[in-house]
Design a protein around this motif. Structure first.
Motif, short mmCIF file in Angstrom:
data_model
loop_
_atom_site.label_atom_id
_atom_site.label_comp_id
_atom_site.label_asym_id
_atom_site.label_seq_id
_atom_site.Cartn_x
_atom_site.Cartn_y
_atom_site.Cartn_z
N ALA A 167 39.63 42.86 36.49
CA ALA A 167 39.95 42.20 34.98
C ALA A 167 38.65 42.03 34.09
O ALA A 167 38.92 42.55 32.85
CB ALA A 167 40.54 40.65 34.98
N LEU A 168 37.82 42.23 34.63
CA LEU A 168 36.46 42.14 34.28
C LEU A 168 35.89 43.25 33.71
O LEU A 168 35.77 43.35 31.98
CB LEU A 168 35.63 42.53 35.12
N TRP A 169 36.34 44.85 33.55
CA TRP A 169 36.40 45.89 33.04
C TRP A 169 37.55 46.63 32.51
O TRP A 169 37.60 46.66 31.40
CB TRP A 169 36.15 46.97 33.85
N ASP A 170 38.69 45.62 32.96
CA ASP A 170 40.14 46.28 32.38
C ASP A 170 40.47 45.32 31.23
O ASP A 170 40.26 45.70 29.63
CB ASP A 170 41.16 45.90 33.43
N GLY A 195 37.45 33.82 40.45
CA GLY A 195 38.25 33.09 40.99
C GLY A 195 39.45 33.25 41.53
O GLY A 195 38.78 34.37 42.35
N PRO A 196 40.60 32.72 41.25
CA PRO A 196 41.77 33.11 42.27
C PRO A 196 42.10 34.96 42.15
O PRO A 196 41.85 35.41 40.87
CB PRO A 196 42.97 32.52 42.62
N GLY A 197 42.17 35.61 43.38
CA GLY A 197 42.86 36.74 43.44
C GLY A 197 41.02 37.69 42.33
O GLY A 197 40.22 37.88 42.64
N ASP A 198 41.73 38.12 41.32
CA ASP A 198 40.54 39.25 40.77
C ASP A 198 39.75 38.68 39.45
O ASP A 198 38.82 39.27 38.41
CB ASP A 198 40.79 40.86 40.04
N THR A 199 40.53 37.15 39.18
CA THR A 199 39.98 36.49 37.65
C THR A 199 39.06 36.33 38.17
O THR A 199 37.89 36.04 39.01
CB THR A 199 40.54 35.20 38.57
N ALA A 285 27.29 41.01 33.83
CA ALA A 285 28.27 40.27 34.10
C ALA A 285 28.52 40.56 35.26
O ALA A 285 28.62 39.27 36.70
CB ALA A 285 29.86 39.88 33.32
N GLU A 286 29.14 42.18 35.97
CA GLU A 286 28.99 42.48 37.43
C GLU A 286 27.69 42.07 38.20
O GLU A 286 28.11 41.31 39.40
CB GLU A 286 29.62 43.92 36.71
N SER A 287 26.76 41.88 37.58
CA SER A 287 25.75 41.90 38.48
C SER A 287 25.38 40.47 38.48
O SER A 287 24.77 40.55 39.90
CB SER A 287 23.69 42.47 37.99
N LEU A 288 25.60 39.04 38.02
CA LEU A 288 25.91 38.08 37.87
C LEU A 288 26.53 37.60 39.31
O LEU A 288 26.52 37.01 40.42
CB LEU A 288 26.02 37.90 36.93
N LEU A 289 28.02 38.67 39.08
CA LEU A 289 28.81 38.27 40.73
C LEU A 289 28.99 38.87 41.48
O LEU A 289 28.53 37.71 42.51
CB LEU A 289 30.46 38.31 39.91
#
Length: 294
Positions: A167-170, A195-199, A285-289
């Motif tokens: 979801a981050l990228w979509d 979060g849950p799933g790809d959240t 954001a992806e780097s932080l995740l």
């Protein structure tokens, strides 16, 4: 404007091909895809030609519309720009900053026009609402929820790249395309948590001094899916209005914007440079995740 379509997947068939065919100021010249049989089938459906060689299509058109996974889109978009073609791109522009920057550099070097199809920005009611709120100012904070149920059933959009990037990228680009014009650019991604799933949940610090929180998912229960943006500030509380405009009319408006930009030489607010900025924020954001996961 003579235009070709790159891509043969569900989004190309449901949105791009119909919009290019219906647009009164476009000559839909042909389709290229990584699967020649699918390209022929889509071309036949819309009375145009299938190309086995992408460079042959480039030679026959003034512009290309791209409906491909972002990593594939970025490389082909840079090639098309260097061939002198205007670009009608999909979001996200790319999923790495280097790929996105390569597209922007090619656009700048050749002076071609570019428009990235952030769907909400080409819905008239939404576009007018964004402009109104940007003009109002005084916003203290915002909350954006973009929740899809793509992986909950047999959606044709449960594609490999969405499964990989989530979801981050979509849907993250959709949320940013609404928030950034209103609250201003981000100074940093203050927090990013799964979060849950790809959240994923993000907290953004904006140059205006406002903050925003984003909740993004493709794995929400179908009954919980939908999009909402809430702004709070000096003018009170306001929500993004609903709209019944579908993606085909919105893409026709994006093509209008590309034609106008190509004719007038002025960049559109949703050009490749804006697409790159969205990619930069999502990559941060992806780097932080990833750091939090480690």
């Amino acid at each position: 404007m003579r235009i070709g379509l790159l891509g043969t997947g569900p989004w190309a068939g449901m949105t791009h091909a119909p919009a290019l065919q219906e647009h009164p100021d476009l000559d839909f010249v042909g389709v290229w895809g990584r699967r020649p049989d699918a390209a022929k089938e889509l071309a036949d459906q819309h009375g145009t030609h299938a190309y086995d060689d992408v460079d042959a299509l480039f030679a026959d058109v003034d512009a290309v519309a791209v409906a491909l996974p972002p990593a594939v889109q970025a490389d082909l978009a840079a090639r098309a720009a260097r061939a002198g073609l205007h670009l009608l791109l999909d979001k996200p522009l790319a999923t790495t900053v280097d790929q996105g920057r390569a597209v922007v550099e090619a656009v700048q070097e050749t002076g071609v026009a570019s428009v990235v199809f952030f769907t909400s920005r080409f819905v008239p009611e939404t576009d007018a609402w964004i402009a109104e709120q940007a003009g109002t100012g005084g916003w203290f904070t915002a909350r954006a929820q973009w929740l899809g149920a793509v992986f909950s059933g047999d959606s044709p959009f449960a594609t490999p790249w969405r499964r990989e990037k989530g979801a981050l990228w979509d849907v993250g680009p959709h949320a940013l395309s609404v928030l950034l014009p209103i609250l201003g650019d981000t100074r940093r991604v203050a927090a990013a948590a799964p979060g849950p799933g790809d959240t994923v949940q993000l907290i953004l610090d904006h140059a205006s001094g406002a903050s925003s929180t984003l909740t993004l998912s493709l794995t929400a229960p179908p009954a919980a899916s939908g999009a909402d943006v809430e702004l709070r500030g000096e003018s009170g509380v306001i929500h993004l209005p609903d709209s019944a405009v579908g993606p085909v009319p919105a893409l026709i408006r994006a093509a209008d914007a590309l034609i106008a930009s190509a004719a007038g030489g002025q960049p559109h607010p949703c050009d490749a440079a804006f697409g790159l900025r969205v990619t930069e924020i999502l990559a941060e954001a992806e780097s932080l995740l990833n750091a939090n996961a480690g």
